[in-house]
Write an enzyme that holds these catalytic residues in place. Structure first.
Site, short mmCIF file in Angstrom:
data_model
loop_
_atom_site.label_atom_id
_atom_site.label_comp_id
_atom_site.label_asym_id
_atom_site.label_seq_id
_atom_site.Cartn_x
_atom_site.Cartn_y
_atom_site.Cartn_z
N ASP A 12 19.22 -0.82 -3.17
CA ASP A 12 20.40 -2.42 -2.97
C ASP A 12 18.85 -3.24 -3.77
O ASP A 12 18.69 -3.56 -3.57
CB ASP A 12 19.77 -2.12 -1.78
CG ASP A 12 20.57 -3.27 -0.94
OD1 ASP A 12 21.98 -3.64 -1.34
OD2 ASP A 12 20.07 -3.70 0.70
N GLY A 13 20.33 -4.50 -4.04
CA GLY A 13 20.48 -5.68 -4.61
C GLY A 13 20.61 -5.42 -6.07
O GLY A 13 20.76 -6.87 -6.29
N HIS A 29 25.57 -3.36 -11.13
CA HIS A 29 25.59 -1.75 -10.98
C HIS A 29 25.22 -0.92 -11.98
O HIS A 29 25.08 -0.24 -12.65
CB HIS A 29 27.70 -1.78 -10.14
CG HIS A 29 27.40 -1.83 -8.90
ND1 HIS A 29 26.57 -1.83 -7.51
CD2 HIS A 29 28.03 -2.54 -8.90
CE1 HIS A 29 27.11 -2.07 -6.89
NE2 HIS A 29 28.50 -2.81 -7.12
N GLU A 60 30.77 3.58 4.32
CA GLU A 60 31.12 2.73 4.54
C GLU A 60 31.54 2.14 3.52
O GLU A 60 32.14 0.65 3.21
CB GLU A 60 30.06 1.85 5.71
CG GLU A 60 29.90 2.69 6.82
CD GLU A 60 29.22 4.27 7.10
OE1 GLU A 60 28.00 3.38 6.29
OE2 GLU A 60 29.19 4.40 7.07
N LEU A 124 12.66 18.86 -11.68
CA LEU A 124 13.37 18.11 -9.76
C LEU A 124 14.53 18.07 -9.67
O LEU A 124 15.55 19.03 -10.42
CB LEU A 124 12.92 16.44 -10.70
CG LEU A 124 13.31 15.88 -9.66
CD1 LEU A 124 12.43 15.47 -8.39
CD2 LEU A 124 14.07 14.67 -10.69
N GLU A 191 8.11 8.63 6.09
CA GLU A 191 7.14 6.73 5.68
C GLU A 191 8.11 6.21 4.68
O GLU A 191 8.72 6.60 4.03
CB GLU A 191 6.18 7.68 4.66
CG GLU A 191 4.88 8.43 5.26
CD GLU A 191 4.55 7.74 6.72
OE1 GLU A 191 4.46 6.84 6.85
OE2 GLU A 191 4.44 8.90 7.03
#
Ligand code: FPP
Length: 225
Positions: A12-13, A29, A60, A124, A191
């Site tokens: 976010d941000g 972005h 959303e 990964l 966590e």
């Protein structure tokens, strides 16, 4: 010592970062996509991290202005096309989650293409959440199970989800303290780390610091030590 095998990130941000630099949101972005690459490479090189799940577009996010949505779609397509080499060179398997049927045929083809071309990679797993919402994921899983026989169990429901792996460490950048419909089932015992850093400013060094703190946490999963 704890190892974070599955890291999930709410990136976010981007918009605020762009505004801070006097630019349009889309600039944020674009900068965010570069950080996706850096963090993914870092995780691929860290032997104990098995899976990285990144929230790129939620169920959303369609509510955003049309031009921003279109920009995000183009950016994603460009990213996947140009990063195929990075996936292959770093032995990274790409496994999207979310309901990609809502995307253009061309984007769906790119997503499926990268998924297939990296299917043999056993390093990964980079999972990008695309048109993803945890509630939507759970409802789709239940509808799949309705077509099968027998009682629904925690194991059968988990296996019907897009993401079948519990999250160890969930990070949200950008200063807000919420989950925003991300991996609600899988994060049951995660966590949670909330950092003020805006996603385009997030670095591998900051992730490393979080991992160090994560290792010190006593995880009890509802039991006693
Ligand atoms: C949240 O920031 C970010 C998004 C909704 C999109 C995430 C996209 C990227 C990180 C870049 C593209 C991703 C890939 C995988 C190539 P925001 O726009 O809500 O920021 P704000 O809270 O400051 O407005």
């Amino acid at each position: 010592m704890n190892e974070a095998k599955h890291i999930a990130i709410i990136m976010d941000g981007n918009g605020r970062w762009a505004e801070k630099h006097g630019k349009k949101r889309t600039y944020g972005h674009e900068a965010g996509a570069k950080v996706v690459k850096e963090i993914t490479k870092y995780c691929a090189q860290n032997q104990s991290i098995e899976r990285l799940t990144l929230y790129a577009f939620s169920t959303e996010n369609w509510k955003r202005p049309r031009l921003e949505v279109e920009y995000l779609m183009k950016l994603l397509q460009k990213y996947l096309e140009s990063e195929l080499q990075t996936y292959l060179q770093n032995n990274i398997r790409f496994e999207p989650i979310g309901d990609i049927k809502a995307f253009s045929k061309s984007l769906q083809k790119t997503i499926e293409g990268v998924k297939q071309k990296t299917a043999h990679c056993d390093g990964l797993v980079q999972s990008i959440a695309l048109n993803y919402g945890a509630r939507d994921e759970i409802v789709r899983a239940i509808n799949t199970l309705k077509k099968t026989q027998g009682e629904i169990t925690q194991d059968s429901l988990r296996d019907a989800l897009d993401c079948k792996t519990d999250v160890d460490l969930l990070i949200r950048t950008g200063g807000d303290h919420r989950l925003s419909n991300f991996l609600l089932w899988q994060a049951a015992y995660a966590e949670l780390f909330f950092v003020d850093t805006l996603w385009p400013d997030f670095t591998a060094q900051e992730l490393e610091k979080i991992l160090k703190n994560f290792k010190k946490i006593e995880r009890r999963f509802g039991g006693l030590k």
